[in-house]
Design a protein around this motif. Structure first.
Motif, PDB file in Angstrom:
ATOM      1  N   ALA A  14      31.106  15.627 -26.988  1.00 31.82           N
ATOM      2  CA  ALA A  14      30.287  14.418 -27.115  1.00 31.82           C
ATOM      3  C   ALA A  14      30.769  13.320 -26.180  1.00 31.82           C
ATOM      4  O   ALA A  14      29.970  12.597 -25.580  1.00 31.82           O
ATOM      5  CB  ALA A  14      30.310  13.926 -28.559  1.00 31.82           C
ATOM      6  N   LYS A  15      32.072  13.210 -26.021  1.00 33.76           N
ATOM      7  CA  LYS A  15      32.618  12.159 -25.156  1.00 33.76           C
ATOM      8  C   LYS A  15      32.275  12.411 -23.701  1.00 33.76           C
ATOM      9  O   LYS A  15      31.975  11.479 -22.944  1.00 33.76           O
ATOM     10  CB  LYS A  15      34.129  12.071 -25.338  1.00 33.76           C
ATOM     11  N   SER A  16      32.295  13.674 -23.274  1.00 34.32           N
ATOM     12  CA  SER A  16      32.022  13.989 -21.868  1.00 34.32           C
ATOM     13  C   SER A  16      30.530  14.018 -21.561  1.00 34.32           C
ATOM     14  O   SER A  16      30.101  13.658 -20.464  1.00 34.32           O
ATOM     15  CB  SER A  16      32.649  15.332 -21.485  1.00 34.32           C
ATOM     16  N   SER A  17      29.710  14.448 -22.537  1.00 34.53           N
ATOM     17  CA  SER A  17      28.281  14.626 -22.288  1.00 34.53           C
ATOM     18  C   SER A  17      27.417  13.485 -22.811  1.00 34.53           C
ATOM     19  O   SER A  17      26.252  13.384 -22.445  1.00 34.53           O
ATOM     20  CB  SER A  17      27.798  15.934 -22.935  1.00 34.53           C
ATOM     21  N   GLY A  18      27.971  12.668 -23.709  1.00 29.84           N
ATOM     22  CA  GLY A  18      27.198  11.570 -24.267  1.00 29.84           C
ATOM     23  C   GLY A  18      26.572  11.887 -25.604  1.00 29.84           C
ATOM     24  O   GLY A  18      26.408  11.009 -26.444  1.00 29.84           O
ATOM     25  N   ARG A  19      26.207  13.168 -25.819  1.00 27.94           N
ATOM     26  CA  ARG A  19      25.625  13.563 -27.092  1.00 27.94           C
ATOM     27  C   ARG A  19      25.864  15.047 -27.326  1.00 27.94           C
ATOM     28  O   ARG A  19      26.162  15.796 -26.392  1.00 27.94           O
ATOM     29  CB  ARG A  19      24.128  13.259 -27.144  1.00 27.94           C
ATOM     30  N   GLU A  68      28.853  12.509 -13.603  1.00 26.44           N
ATOM     31  CA  GLU A  68      28.477  13.918 -13.583  1.00 26.44           C
ATOM     32  C   GLU A  68      27.933  14.352 -14.934  1.00 26.44           C
ATOM     33  O   GLU A  68      27.003  15.168 -15.007  1.00 26.44           O
ATOM     34  CB  GLU A  68      29.666  14.791 -13.166  1.00 26.44           C
ATOM     35  N   ALA A  69      28.498  13.816 -16.012  1.00 27.91           N
ATOM     36  CA  ALA A  69      27.963  14.120 -17.337  1.00 27.91           C
ATOM     37  C   ALA A  69      26.560  13.551 -17.497  1.00 27.91           C
ATOM     38  O   ALA A  69      25.675  14.191 -18.076  1.00 27.91           O
ATOM     39  CB  ALA A  69      28.886  13.575 -18.417  1.00 27.91           C
ATOM     40  N   ARG A  70      26.323  12.340 -16.986  1.00 26.84           N
ATOM     41  CA  ARG A  70      24.980  11.743 -17.080  1.00 26.84           C
ATOM     42  C   ARG A  70      23.953  12.577 -16.339  1.00 26.84           C
ATOM     43  O   ARG A  70      22.803  12.678 -16.765  1.00 26.84           O
ATOM     44  CB  ARG A  70      24.989  10.316 -16.503  1.00 26.84           C
ATOM     45  N   ARG A  71      24.341  13.176 -15.240  1.00 19.65           N
ATOM     46  CA  ARG A  71      23.402  14.006 -14.481  1.00 19.65           C
ATOM     47  C   ARG A  71      22.941  15.209 -15.296  1.00 19.65           C
ATOM     48  O   ARG A  71      21.810  15.680 -15.123  1.00 19.65           O
ATOM     49  CB  ARG A  71      24.053  14.496 -13.181  1.00 19.65           C
ATOM     50  N   GLN A  72      23.797  15.696 -16.185  1.00 19.10           N
ATOM     51  CA  GLN A  72      23.463  16.876 -16.977  1.00 19.10           C
ATOM     52  C   GLN A  72      22.651  16.537 -18.227  1.00 19.10           C
ATOM     53  O   GLN A  72      21.936  17.393 -18.744  1.00 19.10           O
ATOM     54  CB  GLN A  72      24.749  17.613 -17.380  1.00 19.10           C
ATOM     55  N   ILE A  73      22.776  15.309 -18.712  1.00 18.94           N
ATOM     56  CA  ILE A  73      22.034  14.918 -19.915  1.00 18.94           C
ATOM     57  C   ILE A  73      20.543  14.859 -19.591  1.00 18.94           C
ATOM     58  O   ILE A  73      20.120  14.174 -18.665  1.00 18.94           O
ATOM     59  CB  ILE A  73      22.516  13.550 -20.436  1.00 18.94           C
ATOM     60  N   ALA A  74      19.747  15.617 -20.351  1.00 19.15           N
ATOM     61  CA  ALA A  74      18.283  15.617 -20.204  1.00 19.15           C
ATOM     62  C   ALA A  74      17.856  15.869 -18.759  1.00 19.15           C
ATOM     63  O   ALA A  74      16.920  15.243 -18.261  1.00 19.15           O
ATOM     64  CB  ALA A  74      17.703  14.294 -20.722  1.00 19.15           C
ATOM     65  N   ALA A  75      18.504  16.810 -18.088  1.00 18.02           N
ATOM     66  CA  ALA A  75      18.246  17.049 -16.658  1.00 18.02           C
ATOM     67  C   ALA A  75      16.802  17.473 -16.407  1.00 18.02           C
ATOM     68  O   ALA A  75      16.157  16.991 -15.461  1.00 18.02           O
ATOM     69  CB  ALA A  75      19.218  18.096 -16.118  1.00 18.02           C
ATOM     70  N   SER A  76      16.262  18.372 -17.217  1.00 22.79           N
ATOM     71  CA  SER A  76      14.887  18.826 -16.995  1.00 22.79           C
ATOM     72  C   SER A  76      13.897  17.702 -17.276  1.00 22.79           C
ATOM     73  O   SER A  76      12.867  17.579 -16.582  1.00 22.79           O
ATOM     74  CB  SER A  76      14.584  20.042 -17.874  1.00 22.79           C
ATOM     75  N   GLU A  77      14.196  16.870 -18.256  1.00 21.81           N
ATOM     76  CA  GLU A  77      13.330  15.724 -18.558  1.00 21.81           C
ATOM     77  C   GLU A  77      13.322  14.739 -17.390  1.00 21.81           C
ATOM     78  O   GLU A  77      12.271  14.202 -17.024  1.00 21.81           O
ATOM     79  CB  GLU A  77      13.795  15.015 -19.833  1.00 21.81           C
ATOM     80  N   LYS A  78      14.478  14.502 -16.796  1.00 22.39           N
ATOM     81  CA  LYS A  78      14.556  13.598 -15.648  1.00 22.39           C
ATOM     82  C   LYS A  78      13.769  14.143 -14.459  1.00 22.39           C
ATOM     83  O   LYS A  78      13.111  13.385 -13.739  1.00 22.39           O
ATOM     84  CB  LYS A  78      16.020  13.370 -15.268  1.00 22.39           C
ATOM     85  N   GLN A  79      13.834  15.449 -14.258  1.00 20.53           N
ATOM     86  CA  GLN A  79      13.070  16.047 -13.162  1.00 20.53           C
ATOM     87  C   GLN A  79      11.575  15.829 -13.371  1.00 20.53           C
ATOM     88  O   GLN A  79      10.848  15.474 -12.422  1.00 20.53           O
ATOM     89  CB  GLN A  79      13.384  17.535 -13.069  1.00 20.53           C
ATOM     90  N   ALA A  80      11.093  16.032 -14.596  1.00 19.07           N
ATOM     91  CA  ALA A  80       9.675  15.820 -14.890  1.00 19.07           C
ATOM     92  C   ALA A  80       9.289  14.353 -14.711  1.00 19.07           C
ATOM     93  O   ALA A  80       8.204  14.036 -14.208  1.00 19.07           O
ATOM     94  CB  ALA A  80       9.365  16.285 -16.316  1.00 19.07           C
ATOM     95  N   ILE A  81      10.171  13.447 -15.121  1.00 18.60           N
ATOM     96  CA  ILE A  81       9.919  12.008 -14.942  1.00 18.60           C
ATOM     97  C   ILE A  81       9.825  11.676 -13.454  1.00 18.60           C
ATOM     98  O   ILE A  81       8.950  10.917 -13.025  1.00 18.60           O
ATOM     99  CB  ILE A  81      11.031  11.191 -15.618  1.00 18.60           C
TER     100      ILE A  81
END
Length: 257
Positions: A14-19, A68-81
């Motif tokens: 959770a600390k590295s990924s945010g959730r 780098e952790a932020r880039r992985q959070i909801a990556a597919s959602e960010k691509q669609a956005i």
């Protein structure tokens, strides 16, 4: 609170990924979702984590998750956005793109545009778009933030104020229930405010995890943007604010207002 080995690892994730999400943790540790829910409930009761629907977040209200952790959070959602955002931007336009992993997804999606002028304080965006000869890239001067390649400070603000562009693509680290757009670094916020003030059409891009977070510095209000693109807006108060302030809400899961 005494943490088991599994709970210790859950906190580290959770600390590295945010959730963390119940189903993902259950698969990772080969236990039932009920076991993970109990772990999360215990951790949240001890105020180690903060409960959200389907999982938990690491409760950091003053320090952002690592880049780098932020880039992985909801990556597919960010691509669609990102893909939805570039549909609003015609070839031949001028635009700002500011700091953030979701705004970087917009930059990635601009590859097929022509005759664009992109002004950015994001080194990652500039480095990507410089490869396309049909896109002119202008990069702000200022202090380069080593954590994510963002350019901040008064020099960047003064640079941005030289322009008046067609579009601005901005992000936010958190969105409050009252529509406040929030971030962690006051230097970055000053640049974002200059970007908003010097664009004819402001596009806010933020995935739905931003509704689960908090940050201490105010960028502005949702009412200051023209279009808000997210994967899903779970808050009725935000939907109402969009209606009341004529902000076009686009949800990439298929709904728009």
């Amino acid at each position: 609170m005494f943490l088991s080995d599994r709970q210790t690892e859950i906190v580290a994730i959770a600390k590295s990924s945010g959730r963390v999400l119940v189903e993902e943790l259950a698969a990772r540790f080969s236990v039932t979702p009920q076991t993970i829910r109990k772990d999360l409930n215990d951790l949240c009761d001890a105020q180690v984590l903060t409960r959200i629907h389907g999982g938990a977040t690491f409760p950091s209200g003053t320090e952002n998750v690592k880049y780098e952790a932020r880039r992985q959070i909801a990556a597919s959602e960010k691509q669609a956005i990102g893909l939805a955002a570039v549909e609003l931007i015609p070839s031949g336009a001028s635009l700002f793109i500011n700091i953030g992993t979701t705004t970087e997804a917009v930059g990635e999606a601009l590859a097929n545009h022509h005759e664009l002028m992109v002004i950015t304080n994001n080194i990652n965006v500039a480095n990507r778009l410089r490869l396309f000869p049909a896109i002119e890239v202008v990069i702000a001067g200022g202090v380069v933030r080593g954590s994510d390649g963002g350019i901040v400070g008064e020099a960047a603000v003064d640079f941005i104020r030289q322009f008046k562009v067609d579009y601005a693509v901005i992000g936010a680290s958190a969105i409050d229930i009252d529509g406040a757009l929030l971030d962690y670094d006051f230097r970055e916020v000053k640049v974002a405010q200059a970007i908003i003030a010097n664009a004819r059409h402001v596009i806010l891009v933020a995935d739905s995890t931003k509704f689960e977070r908090t940050a201490p510095v105010r960028i502005g209000q949702l009412s200051q943007v023209h279009t808000f693109i997210t994967d899903h807006c779970p808050l009725p108060s935000i939907r109402n604010l969009c209606l009341e302030n004529n902000v076009k809400l686009i949800e990439t899961n298929g709904r728009s207002r």
